[in-house]
Design an enzyme around this catalytic site. Structure first.
Site, short mmCIF file in Angstrom:
data_model
loop_
_atom_site.label_atom_id
_atom_site.label_comp_id
_atom_site.label_asym_id
_atom_site.label_seq_id
_atom_site.Cartn_x
_atom_site.Cartn_y
_atom_site.Cartn_z
N ASN A 12 0.39 -1.49 -0.21
CA ASN A 12 -0.02 -0.45 0.15
C ASN A 12 0.26 1.03 -0.27
O ASN A 12 1.64 1.60 0.82
CB ASN A 12 -0.54 -0.07 1.68
CG ASN A 12 -2.27 1.34 1.46
OD1 ASN A 12 -1.94 2.06 0.24
ND2 ASN A 12 -2.41 1.35 2.28
N TRP A 13 1.25 1.38 -0.89
CA TRP A 13 1.73 2.97 -1.40
C TRP A 13 1.57 4.58 -1.22
O TRP A 13 1.96 5.11 -0.16
CB TRP A 13 1.91 3.20 -2.47
CG TRP A 13 3.39 2.34 -3.62
CD1 TRP A 13 3.96 1.55 -2.55
CD2 TRP A 13 3.70 2.77 -4.29
NE1 TRP A 13 4.79 0.74 -3.29
CE2 TRP A 13 4.91 1.69 -4.66
CE3 TRP A 13 4.01 3.67 -5.90
CZ2 TRP A 13 5.87 0.94 -5.88
CZ3 TRP A 13 4.27 3.83 -6.56
CH2 TRP A 13 5.69 2.18 -6.17
N GLU A 99 -6.86 4.56 7.68
CA GLU A 99 -6.45 5.79 7.43
C GLU A 99 -8.24 6.29 7.07
O GLU A 99 -8.14 7.69 7.32
CB GLU A 99 -5.36 6.28 6.57
CG GLU A 99 -4.03 6.44 7.25
CD GLU A 99 -2.80 5.33 6.76
OE1 GLU A 99 -3.01 5.61 5.20
OE2 GLU A 99 -2.12 5.13 7.74
N GLY A 236 2.77 -1.13 4.34
CA GLY A 236 3.10 0.03 3.87
C GLY A 236 4.46 0.12 3.28
O GLY A 236 4.74 0.89 2.85
N GLY A 237 5.11 1.12 4.73
CA GLY A 237 5.98 2.15 4.43
C GLY A 237 6.79 1.01 3.67
O GLY A 237 7.38 0.93 2.76
C1 PEP Z 1 -0.46 0.15 6.37
O1 PEP Z 1 -0.61 0.96 5.73
O2 PEP Z 1 -1.15 -0.69 5.30
C2 PEP Z 1 0.46 -0.06 6.69
C3 PEP Z 1 0.49 -1.57 7.30
O3 PEP Z 1 1.29 0.24 7.30
P1 PEP Z 1 3.20 -0.08 7.72
O4 PEP Z 1 3.77 -0.71 7.16
O5 PEP Z 1 3.83 1.69 7.44
O6 PEP Z 1 2.67 0.11 9.33
#
Ligand code: PEP
Length: 254
Positions: A12-13, A99, A236-237
């Site tokens: 997930n960018w 989010e 995500g990140g």
């Molecule tokens: C996400 O936003 O779905 C997520 C899991 O973010 P991160 O990996 O950055 O915690």
């Protein structure tokens, strides 16, 4: 023994990335993809879907969106429909991300509407559920997640439920560097699977994929992904990092 369910790693960018990053990431992932039995999906911002579709055309990487509007067309300024996603060959779409729940008032009812629209258009929903830190500390994490799950999938036929993927993402673990322990995650995944057996059928409960999300990186992925009920990750990140994402794919390739 390997799991029956094929692992799925989705990136997930969020509101990040560029076409340059897509090309770099593809190059970094390529060696691992060739022999892999893992399904890989990248969900970039809407603005990159068309060009990334072209970039990934000859590869096994699929494209996902981060959001969709429940209606198909009309006066919805700034929104994108499932029919439009179809035109860009989008195969997956994230719904109910925490989010969007927190910042854009995405309710369970809206999640359910979006899931229905996506399924009608042949796009596979990745339905996100997860509790806040306060809810976990108050011991309500299981009931919160079960409620989101029930409402998000309510009234769907079993074959439609089977086309959904669930992502368990504890809100306190997203973007914070704090992952749930593999036991906490596996135990919630088991709760979700038990609930699906009640809500849907034993077949749905045993075949549906449940991803874990929340600060997954190349270093912690293997321990999470080897848990019996964890079928992949929503990342995500680390999905924006060429030195992280390929390692997560490799970790699921067991
Ligand atoms: C996400 O936003 O779905 C997520 C899991 O973010 P991160 O990996 O950055 O915690």
């Amino acid at each position: 023994m390997g799991k029956m369910r094929k692992p799925l790693i989705a990136g997930n960018w969020k509101m990040n990335g560029s076409i340059g990053l897509a090309a770099d990431l593809l190059q970094a992932m390529q060696p691992g993809l060739e022999e892999s039995s893992v399904e890989v999906v990248i969900c970039p911002p809407f603005s990159l879907l068309q060009s990334m579709g072209e970039c990934f055309r000859e590869t096994s990487v699929s494209l996902g969106a981060q959001n969709v509007h429940p209606q198909i067309s009309g006066a919805y300024t700034g929104e994108t429909s499932a029919a439009m996603l179809n035109e860009m060959e989008v195969k997956w779409c994230i719904v109910g991300h925490s989010e969007r729940r927190a910042q854009f008032a995405e309710t369970d009812a809206l999640v359910r509407q979006k899931v229905g629209t996506l399924l009608q258009h042949g796009i596979q929903p990745i339905v996100c559920v997860g509790e806040s830190l306060e809810e976990r500390e108050a011991g309500k994490h299981e009931s919160v997640v079960v409620e989101q799950l029930k409402n998000g999938l309510s009234g769907l036929a079993a074959d439609d439920q089977l086309r959904c993927t669930i992502a368990y993402e504890p809100v306190w673990a997203i973007g914070t560097g704090k992952t749930a322990t593999s036991q906490q995650a596996n135990s919630m995944h088991l709760t979700i699977r038990r609930e699906l057996a009640e809500l849907a059928t034993e077949q749905v409960a045993s075949e549906i994929r449940i991803l874990y999300g929340g600060s997954v990186n190349a270093a912690n992925a293997a321990e999470l992904l080897e848990q019996s009920e964890i079928d992949g990750a929503l990342v995500g990140g680390a999905s924006l990092k060429t030195d992280q994402f390929p390692g997560i794919i490799a970790a699921s390739n067991v």
